[in-house]
Design a protein around this motif. Structure first.
Motif, PDB file in Angstrom:
ATOM      1  N   LYS A 312      22.837  37.909   0.932  1.00  0.00           N
ATOM      2  CA  LYS A 312      23.218  38.409   2.254  1.00  0.00           C
ATOM      3  C   LYS A 312      22.500  37.693   3.392  1.00  0.00           C
ATOM      4  CE  LYS A 312      26.032  41.523   0.625  1.00  0.00           C
ATOM      5  NZ  LYS A 312      27.512  41.380   0.799  1.00  0.00           N
ATOM      6  N   GLY A 313      21.488  36.872   3.073  1.00  0.00           N
ATOM      7  CA  GLY A 313      20.792  36.131   4.123  1.00  0.00           C
ATOM      8  C   GLY A 313      19.855  36.996   4.934  1.00  0.00           C
ATOM      9  N   THR A 314      19.280  36.382   5.964  1.00  0.00           N
ATOM     10  CA  THR A 314      18.378  37.074   6.881  1.00  0.00           C
ATOM     11  C   THR A 314      18.801  36.750   8.299  1.00  0.00           C
ATOM     12  OG1 THR A 314      16.830  35.201   6.904  1.00  0.00           O
ATOM     13  CG2 THR A 314      16.460  36.903   5.230  1.00  0.00           C
ATOM     14  N   GLU A 315      17.979  37.154   9.247  1.00  0.00           N
ATOM     15  CA  GLU A 315      18.302  36.886  10.655  1.00  0.00           C
ATOM     16  C   GLU A 315      18.415  35.389  10.929  1.00  0.00           C
ATOM     17  OE1 GLU A 315      16.403  37.730  15.104  1.00  0.00           O
ATOM     18  OE2 GLU A 315      15.633  38.779  13.335  1.00  0.00           O
ATOM     19  N   ALA A 316      17.554  34.590  10.274  1.00  0.00           N
ATOM     20  CA  ALA A 316      17.538  33.147  10.530  1.00  0.00           C
ATOM     21  C   ALA A 316      18.454  32.375   9.588  1.00  0.00           C
ATOM     22  CB  ALA A 316      16.107  32.618  10.423  1.00  0.00           C
ATOM     23  N   PHE A 317      18.891  32.983   8.485  1.00  0.00           N
ATOM     24  CA  PHE A 317      19.694  32.277   7.495  1.00  0.00           C
ATOM     25  C   PHE A 317      21.007  33.014   7.259  1.00  0.00           C
ATOM     26  CE2 PHE A 317      15.453  30.779   6.759  1.00  0.00           C
ATOM     27  CZ  PHE A 317      15.621  29.446   6.411  1.00  0.00           C
ATOM     28  N   LYS A 318      22.100  32.279   7.340  1.00  0.00           N
ATOM     29  CA  LYS A 318      23.414  32.875   7.176  1.00  0.00           C
ATOM     30  C   LYS A 318      23.621  33.332   5.741  1.00  0.00           C
ATOM     31  CE  LYS A 318      25.654  30.236  10.866  1.00  0.00           C
ATOM     32  NZ  LYS A 318      26.754  29.307  11.208  1.00  0.00           N
ATOM     33  N   PRO A 319      24.443  34.343   5.537  1.00  0.00           N
ATOM     34  CA  PRO A 319      24.711  34.831   4.175  1.00  0.00           C
ATOM     35  C   PRO A 319      25.501  33.805   3.370  1.00  0.00           C
ATOM     36  CG  PRO A 319      26.134  35.944   5.757  1.00  0.00           C
ATOM     37  CD  PRO A 319      25.143  35.147   6.557  1.00  0.00           C
ATOM     38  N   LEU A 320      25.251  33.773   2.078  1.00  0.00           N
ATOM     39  CA  LEU A 320      26.034  32.934   1.175  1.00  0.00           C
ATOM     40  C   LEU A 320      27.170  33.730   0.553  1.00  0.00           C
ATOM     41  CD1 LEU A 320      23.130  31.070  -0.681  1.00  0.00           C
ATOM     42  CD2 LEU A 320      24.410  30.339   1.334  1.00  0.00           C
ATOM     43  N   ASP A 321      26.973  35.031   0.409  1.00  0.00           N
ATOM     44  CA  ASP A 321      28.001  35.899  -0.158  1.00  0.00           C
ATOM     45  C   ASP A 321      29.172  35.993   0.821  1.00  0.00           C
ATOM     46  OD1 ASP A 321      29.386  37.687  -1.694  1.00  0.00           O
ATOM     47  OD2 ASP A 321      28.184  39.418  -1.096  1.00  0.00           O
ATOM     48  N   GLY A 322      30.324  35.510   0.393  1.00  0.00           N
ATOM     49  CA  GLY A 322      31.512  35.555   1.239  1.00  0.00           C
ATOM     50  C   GLY A 322      31.600  34.448   2.260  1.00  0.00           C
ATOM     51  N   SER A 323      30.692  33.486   2.216  1.00  0.00           N
ATOM     52  CA  SER A 323      30.705  32.391   3.187  1.00  0.00           C
ATOM     53  C   SER A 323      31.903  31.473   2.963  1.00  0.00           C
ATOM     54  CB  SER A 323      29.405  31.583   3.067  1.00  0.00           C
ATOM     55  OG  SER A 323      29.507  30.364   3.775  1.00  0.00           O
ATOM     56  N   ALA A 324      32.556  31.091   4.061  1.00  0.00           N
ATOM     57  CA  ALA A 324      33.727  30.213   3.959  1.00  0.00           C
ATOM     58  C   ALA A 324      33.332  28.832   3.450  1.00  0.00           C
ATOM     59  CB  ALA A 324      34.403  30.097   5.330  1.00  0.00           C
ATOM     60  N   ILE A 325      32.130  28.370   3.838  1.00  0.00           N
ATOM     61  CA  ILE A 325      31.676  27.056   3.374  1.00  0.00           C
ATOM     62  C   ILE A 325      31.394  27.084   1.882  1.00  0.00           C
ATOM     63  CG2 ILE A 325      29.790  25.377   3.531  1.00  0.00           C
ATOM     64  CD1 ILE A 325      29.605  25.947   6.479  1.00  0.00           C
ATOM     65  N   VAL A 326      30.796  28.167   1.414  1.00  0.00           N
ATOM     66  CA  VAL A 326      30.449  28.275  -0.007  1.00  0.00           C
ATOM     67  C   VAL A 326      31.697  28.360  -0.872  1.00  0.00           C
ATOM     68  CG1 VAL A 326      29.262  29.659  -1.740  1.00  0.00           C
ATOM     69  CG2 VAL A 326      28.234  29.343   0.515  1.00  0.00           C
ATOM     70  N   THR A 327      32.678  29.118  -0.450  1.00  0.00           N
ATOM     71  CA  THR A 327      33.873  29.334  -1.269  1.00  0.00           C
ATOM     72  C   THR A 327      34.935  28.256  -1.084  1.00  0.00           C
ATOM     73  OG1 THR A 327      34.799  30.764   0.461  1.00  0.00           O
ATOM     74  CG2 THR A 327      33.529  31.823  -1.298  1.00  0.00           C
ATOM     75  N   ASP A 328      34.748  27.364  -0.119  1.00  0.00           N
ATOM     76  CA  ASP A 328      35.740  26.315   0.154  1.00  0.00           C
ATOM     77  C   ASP A 328      35.870  25.388  -1.049  1.00  0.00           C
ATOM     78  OD1 ASP A 328      37.197  24.038   1.199  1.00  0.00           O
ATOM     79  OD2 ASP A 328      36.706  24.807   3.203  1.00  0.00           O
ATOM     80  N   ALA A 329      37.092  25.040  -1.401  1.00  0.00           N
ATOM     81  CA  ALA A 329      37.341  24.136  -2.530  1.00  0.00           C
ATOM     82  C   ALA A 329      36.871  22.719  -2.237  1.00  0.00           C
ATOM     83  CB  ALA A 329      38.831  24.143  -2.882  1.00  0.00           C
ATOM     84  N   ASP A 330      36.685  22.391  -0.949  1.00  0.00           N
ATOM     85  CA  ASP A 330      36.153  21.090  -0.562  1.00  0.00           C
ATOM     86  C   ASP A 330      34.630  21.135  -0.695  1.00  0.00           C
ATOM     87  OD1 ASP A 330      35.440  18.684   0.513  1.00  0.00           O
ATOM     88  OD2 ASP A 330      36.327  19.033   2.497  1.00  0.00           O
ATOM     89  N   HIS A 331      34.116  20.605  -1.783  1.00  0.00           N
ATOM     90  CA  HIS A 331      32.691  20.688  -2.078  1.00  0.00           C
ATOM     91  C   HIS A 331      31.830  19.895  -1.094  1.00  0.00           C
ATOM     92  CE1 HIS A 331      33.854  21.496  -6.568  1.00  0.00           C
ATOM     93  NE2 HIS A 331      34.210  22.474  -5.762  1.00  0.00           N
ATOM     94  N   SER A 332      32.413  18.933  -0.416  1.00  0.00           N
ATOM     95  CA  SER A 332      31.625  18.075   0.478  1.00  0.00           C
ATOM     96  C   SER A 332      30.990  18.864   1.616  1.00  0.00           C
ATOM     97  CB  SER A 332      32.507  16.962   1.060  1.00  0.00           C
ATOM     98  OG  SER A 332      33.538  17.509   1.889  1.00  0.00           O
ATOM     99  N   LYS A 333      31.608  19.968   2.025  1.00  0.00           N
ATOM    100  CA  LYS A 333      31.065  20.755   3.131  1.00  0.00           C
ATOM    101  C   LYS A 333      29.719  21.371   2.758  1.00  0.00           C
ATOM    102  CE  LYS A 333      35.642  21.869   5.023  1.00  0.00           C
ATOM    103  NZ  LYS A 333      36.594  22.953   5.381  1.00  0.00           N
TER     104      LYS A 333
END
Length: 388
Positions: A312-333
Motif C-alpha cells: 500500500k506504500g507510504t506518504e512518500a512512496f506510491k502503492p504497488l498494489d493496483g498500480s497501473a505501472i505495475v500491472t501494465d503489460a509493457d514491462h519497460s515502464k
C-alpha cells in the motif's frame, strides 16, 4: 498560588520519574553510544586514543588561558575601579609587552599544532594495508566491496534492519540499546590488521564514521577518499552516516564486527561459498513460481520498509498494489522506474545495487502479489537489455 506550585512540582516529579524509568530501560551499547554520554567513545584504535589525548590536552590549554585572561581582567577591573579613587590614564607600552603578547601566543599555537599535525598525518597514512574495502554510500544504505587482502571479491549491501524501521514507523519504539543501529549485514574485519576504507557515493555526500575507531571520512559522488583503522580488540562497533544525506539520514547506520583472525578466515570462507551459491546466470529462463519466491526475499530485504508488506506504500512512496505501472503489460515502464528511480521523489534507482535476476524477481513478485494477479513474468535478460 500554592495549588499552582503543587501542580508544577507534581508534574516535575512525574517527568523526573518518567525520565529515570526511560534511562533504566535503555542501557549502554558496547561499541556504541552510552546513556548520558559526555565524553568520546572508548577508543579501540591507537588513532582514537591519540584523539582522546589531544582533546583533553587542548581543553586543558584552553581552560588555563581562559582562567589566566579572565582572572587578570577581573582583577584589573576590581583593583583599579573608579569607586576606590583610580583615574583613567594612558600607560606606556614597553617593547617587551609587545613582544610578549605576540611570541607567547605563537608558542602556544605551535605547541598545540605539533601533536595535532602528528596525529593528522598518521590518520592519512593508508599505505601497507592488510585489507582494503570500498564503502559506497547510497540513499540510505552502505555497499561494501572487499578489494584487496583476505576476503577479496566479497561484496554486499548493509541496510538498517527492517524491525527497527517498523519500530520507528510505529512512533513507539521498544527500549533497545541498539535502536536504529542494527543492520542486516555488518562489515566484518579482522582484529589487529590495518584496514583501509575507500569511500565514495552514488548520489549525494555521505560520511563513513565509527567513533570508537576515530574514523570519519566523507563519501562524495564522483570522488574517492580513503581512511584506515586497526582495531585492537574484538567486538561490535557502531557509527552512522555523519552528513545530512536526505530525509532518511537517521536510517543509515554502520555496524563493524571485529573478529579474531581464525573467526575472520572462517567468515570469509563461508561468505565466498554463499556468494558462489547465490550467483545467477542472467540468461537463465525462470519459471513464474520460482521467480516470485525469489522476488519475495528481495522485496523483504530492500522494498518492504518503504512500500509496506501489503504493497500500500507510504506518504512518500506510491502503492504497488493496483498500480497501473505495475500491472501494465509493457514491462519497460516498471523497469525504468526500478532501474533509474523517479526524479524529484524518494524513489531511487536500483541498477547498481541489485543484480538483473534480483530486479527481475522483485518486479515479477510485485506484478503477481496482492491484487496484482497479472501472471506476467519478467526475465533477467529483459533487465540486462534495459540496463544497456
Amino acid at each position: 498560588m500554592h495549588a499552582l506550585r503543587a501542580t508544577t512540582g507534581a508534574a516535575a516529579l512525574t517527568a523526573g520519574v518518567w525520565l529515570e524509568a526511560a534511562a533504566q530501560q535503555v542501557g549502554d551499547l558496547p561499541g556504541g553510544p552510552a546513556v548520558n554520554q559526555l565524553n568520546f567513545h572508548p577508543p579501540v584504535t591507537r588513532i582514537a586514543e591519540e584523539q582522546h589525548w589531544l582533546h583533553w590536552f587542548m581543553l586543558a590549554i584552553c581552560t588555563a588561558i581562559f582562567v589566566l585572561v579572565f582572572g587578570v581582567m577581573f582583577y584589573s577591573i576590581l583593583k583599579h575601579r573608579r569607586s576606590v579613587g583610580h583615574q583613567a590614564k594612558e600607560l606606556p607600552e614597553p617593547i617587551w609587552v609587545e613582544l610578549g603578547w605576540t611570541i607567547v601566543p605563537l608558542l602556544i599555537v605551535i605547541g598545540m599544532a605539533l601533536p595535532a599535525t602528528k596525529v593528522l598525518v598518521a590518520q592519512k597514512d593508508t599505505t601497507n594495508a592488510d585489507v582494503t574495502i570500498k564503502a559506497t554510500g547510497m540513499q540510505w544504505k552502505w555497499g561494501y566491496d572487499y578489494i584487496k587482502g583476505e576476503g577479496e571479491g566479497i561484496g554486499f549491501l548493509s541496510t538498517l534492519d527492517n524491525s527497527h524501521r517498523v519500530m520507528s514507523n510505529s512512533g513507539k519504539p521498544e527500549a533497545v540499546d541498539d535502536y536504529l543501529l542494527k543492520v542486516d549485514n555488518p562489515l566484518v574485519v579482522p582484529v589487529g590488521k590495518k584496514v583501509r576504507i575507500i569511500t565514495t557515493a552514488t548520489d549525494v555526500i555521505h560520511a563513513w564514521m565509527v567513533p570508537a575507531f576515530g574514523v570519519k571520512q566523507d563519501a562524495i559522488p564522483g570522488f574517492v577518499r580513503d581512511t584506515w583503522f586497526r582495531a585492537e580488540k574484538t567486538g561490535d562497533f557502531y557509527g552512522q552516516c555523519a552528513e545530512l544525506c536526505g530525509k532518511e539520514h537517521a536510517y543509515m547506520p554502520i555496524h563493524v564486527k571485529v573478529l579474531s583472525a581464525e573467526d575472520y578466515s572462517a567468515w570469509v570462507d563461508g561468505k565466498l561459498k554463499e556468494m558462489a551459491a547465490a550467483a545467477d546466470d542472467p540468461s537463465k529462463v525462470w519459471e513464474l513460481d520460482d521467480l516470485i519466491k525469489r522476488g519475495a526475499a528481495v522485496y523483504a530485504a530492500n522494498c518492504v520498509a518503504c512500500h509496506q508488506a501489503n504493497g500500500k506504500g507510504t506518504e512518500a512512496f506510491k502503492p504497488l498494489d493496483g498500480s497501473a505501472i505495475v500491472t501494465d503489460a509493457d514491462h519497460s515502464k516498471m523497469l525504468n522506474v526500478v532501474l533509474n528511480g523517479v526524479s524529484g521523489t524518494a524513489m531511487i534507482g536500483w541498477k547498481d545495487q541489485l543484480s538483473p535476476t534480483e530486479i527481475a524477481a522483485v518486479i515479477t513478485y510485485a506484478k503477481n502479489s496482492w491484487s496484482n494477479q497479472t501472471q506476467q513474468i519478467v526475465q533477467p535478460a529483459e533487465v540486462v537489455a534495459a540496463r544497456q
